[in-house]
Design a protein around this motif. Structure first.
Motif, PDB file in Angstrom:
ATOM      1  N   LYS A 122     -26.007  49.215 -38.906  1.00  0.00           N
ATOM      2  CA  LYS A 122     -27.425  48.941 -38.673  1.00  0.00           C
ATOM      3  C   LYS A 122     -27.622  48.299 -37.296  1.00  0.00           C
ATOM      4  O   LYS A 122     -28.505  48.696 -36.525  1.00  0.00           O
ATOM      5  CB  LYS A 122     -27.963  48.026 -39.766  1.00  0.00           C
ATOM      6  N   GLN A 123     -26.798  47.328 -36.967  1.00  0.00           N
ATOM      7  CA  GLN A 123     -26.933  46.653 -35.685  1.00  0.00           C
ATOM      8  C   GLN A 123     -26.622  47.590 -34.525  1.00  0.00           C
ATOM      9  O   GLN A 123     -27.310  47.566 -33.489  1.00  0.00           O
ATOM     10  CB  GLN A 123     -26.001  45.441 -35.638  1.00  0.00           C
ATOM     11  N   THR A 124     -25.609  48.447 -34.681  1.00  0.00           N
ATOM     12  CA  THR A 124     -25.234  49.381 -33.619  1.00  0.00           C
ATOM     13  C   THR A 124     -26.355  50.358 -33.315  1.00  0.00           C
ATOM     14  O   THR A 124     -26.640  50.684 -32.154  1.00  0.00           O
ATOM     15  CB  THR A 124     -23.960  50.152 -34.018  1.00  0.00           C
ATOM     16  N   ALA A 125     -27.014  50.847 -34.372  1.00  0.00           N
ATOM     17  CA  ALA A 125     -28.098  51.807 -34.182  1.00  0.00           C
ATOM     18  C   ALA A 125     -29.321  51.183 -33.522  1.00  0.00           C
ATOM     19  O   ALA A 125     -30.130  51.891 -32.916  1.00  0.00           O
ATOM     20  CB  ALA A 125     -28.488  52.412 -35.522  1.00  0.00           C
ATOM     21  N   GLU A 126     -29.446  49.868 -33.599  1.00  0.00           N
ATOM     22  CA  GLU A 126     -30.634  49.184 -33.096  1.00  0.00           C
ATOM     23  C   GLU A 126     -30.454  48.598 -31.705  1.00  0.00           C
ATOM     24  O   GLU A 126     -31.371  48.009 -31.156  1.00  0.00           O
ATOM     25  CB  GLU A 126     -31.035  48.058 -34.070  1.00  0.00           C
ATOM     26  N   THR A 127     -29.267  48.743 -31.127  1.00  0.00           N
ATOM     27  CA  THR A 127     -29.000  48.136 -29.823  1.00  0.00           C
ATOM     28  C   THR A 127     -28.564  49.208 -28.820  1.00  0.00           C
ATOM     29  O   THR A 127     -28.455  50.385 -29.148  1.00  0.00           O
ATOM     30  CB  THR A 127     -27.903  47.070 -29.937  1.00  0.00           C
ATOM     31  N   ALA A 128     -28.289  48.783 -27.590  1.00  0.00           N
ATOM     32  CA  ALA A 128     -27.869  49.717 -26.545  1.00  0.00           C
ATOM     33  C   ALA A 128     -26.996  48.981 -25.543  1.00  0.00           C
ATOM     34  O   ALA A 128     -26.839  47.754 -25.605  1.00  0.00           O
ATOM     35  CB  ALA A 128     -29.091  50.325 -25.851  1.00  0.00           C
ATOM     36  N   GLY A 129     -26.401  49.742 -24.614  1.00  0.00           N
ATOM     37  CA  GLY A 129     -25.632  49.162 -23.533  1.00  0.00           C
ATOM     38  C   GLY A 129     -24.383  48.427 -23.984  1.00  0.00           C
ATOM     39  O   GLY A 129     -23.718  48.809 -24.942  1.00  0.00           O
ATOM     40  N   LEU A 130     -24.059  47.330 -23.266  1.00  0.00           N
ATOM     41  CA  LEU A 130     -22.846  46.587 -23.569  1.00  0.00           C
ATOM     42  C   LEU A 130     -22.861  45.992 -24.974  1.00  0.00           C
ATOM     43  O   LEU A 130     -21.822  45.876 -25.616  1.00  0.00           O
ATOM     44  CB  LEU A 130     -22.654  45.467 -22.531  1.00  0.00           C
ATOM     45  N   ARG A 131     -24.034  45.602 -25.438  1.00  0.00           N
ATOM     46  CA  ARG A 131     -24.145  45.073 -26.800  1.00  0.00           C
ATOM     47  C   ARG A 131     -23.716  46.124 -27.810  1.00  0.00           C
ATOM     48  O   ARG A 131     -23.000  45.833 -28.755  1.00  0.00           O
ATOM     49  CB  ARG A 131     -25.588  44.644 -27.051  1.00  0.00           C
ATOM     50  N   ARG A 132     -24.136  47.371 -27.577  1.00  0.00           N
ATOM     51  CA  ARG A 132     -23.734  48.460 -28.469  1.00  0.00           C
ATOM     52  C   ARG A 132     -22.224  48.678 -28.401  1.00  0.00           C
ATOM     53  O   ARG A 132     -21.572  48.890 -29.428  1.00  0.00           O
ATOM     54  CB  ARG A 132     -24.458  49.744 -28.096  1.00  0.00           C
ATOM     55  N   LEU A 133     -21.665  48.641 -27.208  1.00  0.00           N
ATOM     56  CA  LEU A 133     -20.224  48.818 -27.054  1.00  0.00           C
ATOM     57  C   LEU A 133     -19.471  47.754 -27.845  1.00  0.00           C
ATOM     58  O   LEU A 133     -18.516  48.054 -28.561  1.00  0.00           O
ATOM     59  CB  LEU A 133     -19.831  48.751 -25.577  1.00  0.00           C
ATOM     60  N   GLY A 134     -19.916  46.504 -27.727  1.00  0.00           N
ATOM     61  CA  GLY A 134     -19.249  45.434 -28.453  1.00  0.00           C
ATOM     62  C   GLY A 134     -19.326  45.622 -29.954  1.00  0.00           C
ATOM     63  O   GLY A 134     -18.334  45.425 -30.675  1.00  0.00           O
ATOM     64  N   LEU A 135     -20.494  46.012 -30.450  1.00  0.00           N
ATOM     65  CA  LEU A 135     -20.657  46.230 -31.883  1.00  0.00           C
ATOM     66  C   LEU A 135     -19.822  47.414 -32.356  1.00  0.00           C
ATOM     67  O   LEU A 135     -19.228  47.376 -33.447  1.00  0.00           O
ATOM     68  CB  LEU A 135     -22.129  46.467 -32.216  1.00  0.00           C
ATOM     69  N   PHE A 136     -19.762  48.477 -31.531  1.00  0.00           N
ATOM     70  CA  PHE A 136     -18.965  49.633 -31.918  1.00  0.00           C
ATOM     71  C   PHE A 136     -17.488  49.269 -31.999  1.00  0.00           C
ATOM     72  O   PHE A 136     -16.780  49.687 -32.927  1.00  0.00           O
ATOM     73  CB  PHE A 136     -19.171  50.783 -30.937  1.00  0.00           C
ATOM     74  N   LEU A 137     -17.000  48.497 -31.042  1.00  0.00           N
ATOM     75  CA  LEU A 137     -15.596  48.081 -31.085  1.00  0.00           C
ATOM     76  C   LEU A 137     -15.329  47.186 -32.293  1.00  0.00           C
ATOM     77  O   LEU A 137     -14.282  47.277 -32.926  1.00  0.00           O
ATOM     78  CB  LEU A 137     -15.226  47.371 -29.782  1.00  0.00           C
ATOM     79  N   GLU A 138     -16.285  46.323 -32.619  1.00  0.00           N
ATOM     80  CA  GLU A 138     -16.137  45.483 -33.812  1.00  0.00           C
ATOM     81  C   GLU A 138     -16.120  46.345 -35.071  1.00  0.00           C
ATOM     82  O   GLU A 138     -15.304  46.141 -35.980  1.00  0.00           O
ATOM     83  CB  GLU A 138     -17.270  44.462 -33.895  1.00  0.00           C
TER      84      GLU A 138
END
Length: 277
Positions: A122-138
């Protein structure tokens, strides 16, 4: 049924055309979450019933389809990092290789892992950029480190299909025909017409794509339709079997025991969580 996001690289994503309404496969890895609805799940050579909350990790080029009954809702997150992608130059990314290999069988997620994955999706779909990268790696870390108790392989064999798009489309038509007509007599000749294939080609392609012969696929579809009717109705078992394409009750009872491990009467009497899928 599903809204889909494809991660083009760690910083960009775009909406993807969904194919959740039919059997298919694609190069991208996929996490699929079904939040509402029931039906039959197809992943690799696996056929089983599903209900919300259903969460499955699907590997690259693994055939899959959620055949929903009535209204349903869910979301899928896709990512495509081929071997020449820059992400693999990160040393830590090597830890994902075993996960990608295991996902070729499809993995059903549960327990604490499922809770964490759903939150991060849910968080990954709602964010972008470096924040998205961090969430995807998590998210990737949670998937790679999931304990065995939270992971269940779906397909008995690993899949990674390739080949001309017309072969995938032909088998998709065959699968759709079987699902639409499983309660009736389904003849091989019908499927040859639907696919435009010769008998030897169809037999070879169907087994390669579905992991089993068309006759076994058809019988398993029928058995799981019977399972759903046993759960949801009080009709006699004989009537249910006959209404789902079985003409010989002795064959039906042998097949049900072979596929489900127990006779239909016992299946019906068990609580839902004990039946499995």
């Amino acid at each position: 049924m599903k809204s889909v996001e494809v991660v083009l690289d760690p910083f960009r994503s775009a909406p993807a055309p969904g194919h959740g309404d039919h059997w298919h496969y694609h190069r991208a890895m996929e996490l699929t979450s079904i939040s509402r609805g029931t039906g039959t799940r197809f992943v690799g050579d696996h056929i089983g019933l599903f209900e919300a909350q259903d969460l499955v990790l699907i590997g690259s080029n693994v055939p899959h389809y959620w055949h929903a009954r009535g209204e349903s809702a869910g979301v899928a997150l896709q990512w495509d990092f081929p071997l020449d992608h820059g992400i693999w130059r990160l040393g830590e990314a090597s830890a994902l290789a075993p996960l990608h290999e295991a996902a070729r069988r499809g993995i059903s997620l549960s327990g604490g892992t499922a809770e964490a994955v759903l939150r991060l999706m849910k968080q990954t779909a709602e964010t972008a950029g470096l924040r998205r990268l961090g969430l995807f790696l998590e998210l990737s870390s949670v998937l790679a480190e999931a304990p065995a108790r939270d992971r269940r392989f779906l397909s008995r064999q690993a899949f990674s299909l390739s080949g001309p798009a017309e072969k995938q489309e032909a088998i998709r038509r065959a699968v759709s025909y079987i699902l639409a007509h499983h309660a009736q007599a389904v003849r091989l000749e019908d499927l040859l017409k639907v696919t435009g294939m010769s008998r030897p080609t169809f037999a070879r392609q169907f087994k390669e794509h579905a992991g089993k012969s068309f006759s076994r696929f058809l019988n398993q579809v029928r058995i799981h339709a019977v399972c759903r009717a046993l759960q949801e109705t009080d009709l006699q078992i004989t009537a249910i079997a006959l209404s789902h394409g079985f003409r010989q009750l002795s064959f039906f009872n042998r097949l049900f025991r072979r596929e489900m491990g127990i006779p239909p009467s016992r299946y019906r009497s068990q609580p839902g969580e004990a039946r499995g899928s």
